[in-house]
Write a protein that holds these residues in place. Structure first.
Motif, PDB file in Angstrom:
ATOM      1  N   THR A  47       0.829  -1.199   0.000  1.00  0.00           N
ATOM      2  CA  THR A  47       0.000   0.000   0.000  1.00  0.00           C
ATOM      3  C   THR A  47       0.868   1.256   0.000  1.00  0.00           C
ATOM      4  N   THR A  48       0.224   2.389  -0.239  1.00  0.00           N
ATOM      5  CA  THR A  48       0.944   3.673  -0.194  1.00  0.00           C
ATOM      6  C   THR A  48       1.554   3.896   1.184  1.00  0.00           C
ATOM      7  N   LYS A  49       0.795   3.568   2.220  1.00  0.00           N
ATOM      8  CA  LYS A  49       1.298   3.720   3.584  1.00  0.00           C
ATOM      9  C   LYS A  49       2.537   2.876   3.805  1.00  0.00           C
ATOM     10  N   PHE A  83       4.781   1.920   1.535  1.00  0.00           N
ATOM     11  CA  PHE A  83       5.913   2.548   0.841  1.00  0.00           C
ATOM     12  C   PHE A  83       6.429   3.762   1.615  1.00  0.00           C
ATOM     13  N   ILE A  84       5.505   4.558   2.151  1.00  0.00           N
ATOM     14  CA  ILE A  84       5.919   5.744   2.917  1.00  0.00           C
ATOM     15  C   ILE A  84       6.709   5.336   4.154  1.00  0.00           C
TER      16      ILE A  84
END
Length: 458
Positions: free
Chosen positions: A405-407, A409-410
């Motif tokens: 998810t984007t989270k 990767f962050i």
């Protein structure tokens, strides 16, 4: 940490920011083993007591170096660096609570090292943890010697005062007390008020009109000065490694984050007020430690009242280190929680050994700001930055195989940044601190190891 569906009811759910799960209260603990009425109960600290212990590991010696760090960087860069380090260490502290819930057998950062890197990781991080707290205890002894010099007007050799501080640290290091934390904070606040009332700082020229020479942004700061200043700020927030053992001794671990929020909010606000006000009124004539920044009378009074707090800080650092070694030696043994001869012999040996090494460090590097920056760089960053990023990756890296998810990767990018930043500060800060120590020896002449020179006049 991946969990199969049939194990979810037996394992903790993912903690939230305000609820670091609950450990089932029983006579058996994953760290301390079977706890009986015949021995001490290590799981007895409430959430408020935990917050006090957290603040005590943070607010101690570090606050005394913050105005000097602001002098090296300027007000605005100093505030930005302080807030950035506060944010990073708060995240690191939070990760400790989450990781502790998921891996309840973890008592110290060496356990984390073994989970991440096997036995070599345990040796490296365990050794770094012990060295960190021994160096901090040495800083405490040095602070006590400065206080004794100030209140006695340098009545005897500084090396004698360091020895006295070591003896006090050993005698009281077998007990744990936090009653002087309020007094310690109060004295620094008194000095903060005093520098605003006094005509000029203690070290400023007395024969000219005084105008504070603070700088918003330092125009001529060198890399060495800047990196050592940042290292001092890391030191101020580097109570993080003690949070493992503090969390282990909580009566209700689900209240961990409640204690953490109180601790970090108070500590950060306190540091900002102290650093800005003292540097604003003292400018380049701020002293290290900061208690010497006001006039001679305030200096004597403040150190007189601060000495109990400095002594308590020292005994706390000796206690934490000795307790850690003690638990490691007697782990999985009945002597850990029983009042036997072996129990007390090992405990006294751990306390004495910690005290002796800390005394040697305090005597070998007798300049407070130099010792603080060296400890913050060499040992503070690997205690507060890199391992916590590794802890998050250990529990969450596998999740990215199936659902990136984007989270996710962050957070991976954030952890990479923390590891890189911590490594840079460790290498650069250690280099800068060593250069500064060498220059101090050359310039001051009287600050050599086991020196008799007055260390309260800097």
């Amino acid at each position: 940490m991946n969990m199969s569906p049939d194990k979810k009811q037996d394992e903790p759910s993912t903690p939230t920011a305000f609820d670091v799960g609950q450990v089932n209260e029983s006579s058996h603990d994953a760290v301390f083993g079977t706890i009986t009425e015949d021995g001490p109960n290590y799981r007895s600290v409430g959430w408020l007591g935990t917050a006090v212990l957290m603040m005590k590991t943070q607010i101690g010696l570090g606050v005394l170096s913050i105005p000097v760090a602001f002098d090296a960087l300027g007000v605005v860069p100093g505030v930005i660096c302080l807030c950035a380090i506060a944010a990073i260490t708060t995240w690191s502290d939070y990760i400790i609570g989450v990781f502790k819930l998921r891996h309840r057998e973890v008592y110290g950062i060496d356990d984390v090292g073994e989970l991440l890197l096997g036995k070599p990781g345990r040796i490296v991080l365990g050794g770094a943890f012990v060295l960190w707290w021994i160096f901090v205890a040495g800083s405490g002894m040095l602070g006590v010697s400065i206080g004794l010099n100030a209140v006695s007007s340098h009545a005897t050799c500084t090396a004698v005062y360091v020895a006295v501080a070591a003896i006090l640290g050993f005698l009281f290091g077998m007990m744990l007390s936090t009653r002087c934390i309020q007094a310690n904070r109060l004295i620094v606040l008194i000095v903060t008020v005093a520098v605003g009332i006094e005509d000029r700082p203690s070290a400023a020229p007395q024969d000219v009109v005084w105008v504070p020479d603070y700088e918003i942004v330092k125009s001529d700061v060198s890399f060495t000065d800047a990196i050592t200043a940042v290292s001092s700020l890391v030191f101020a927030f580097a109570g993080t490694p003690a949070f493992f053992s503090i969390a282990s001794e909580m009566r209700e671990p689900r209240h961990y984050n409640r204690s953490l929020i109180i601790c970090q909010s108070v500590v950060t606000g306190y540091y900002l007020v102290i650093g800005i006000v003292i540097y604003y009124f003292c400018g380049s004539y701020v002293s290290s430690p900061a208690l010497g920044s006001a006039g001679p009378t305030i200096k004597i009074v403040s150190y007189g009242f601060a000495l109990p707090g400095l002594i308590v800080s020292t005994l706390l650092f000796v206690h934490i280190t000795a307790k850690y070694i003690f638990v490691r030696i007697l782990g999985n043994s009945r002597h850990l929680v029983a009042n036997t001869v072996i129990h007390w012999a090992v405990w006294l040996g751990c306390t004495l050994g910690t005290t002796i090494i800390a005394y040697i460090i305090a005597s070998a590097i007798p300049v407070f700001s130099d010792l603080v920056s060296l400890v913050g760089a060499l040992l503070g960053t690997p205690m507060c930055f890199q391992p916590m990023a590794g802890m998050w990756l250990y529990d969450n890296w596998g999740k990215g195989k199936n659902n990136r998810t984007t989270k996710w990767f962050i957070m991976v990018a954030w952890c990479a940044f923390i590891i890189a930043a911590g490594t840079f500060l460790m290498i650069g800060g250690t280099y800068g601190s060593i250069v500064t120590i060498m220059n101090t020896y050359k310039e001051s002449g009287g600050s050599a190891a086991w020196s008799c020179a007055d260390n309260s006049s800097s």
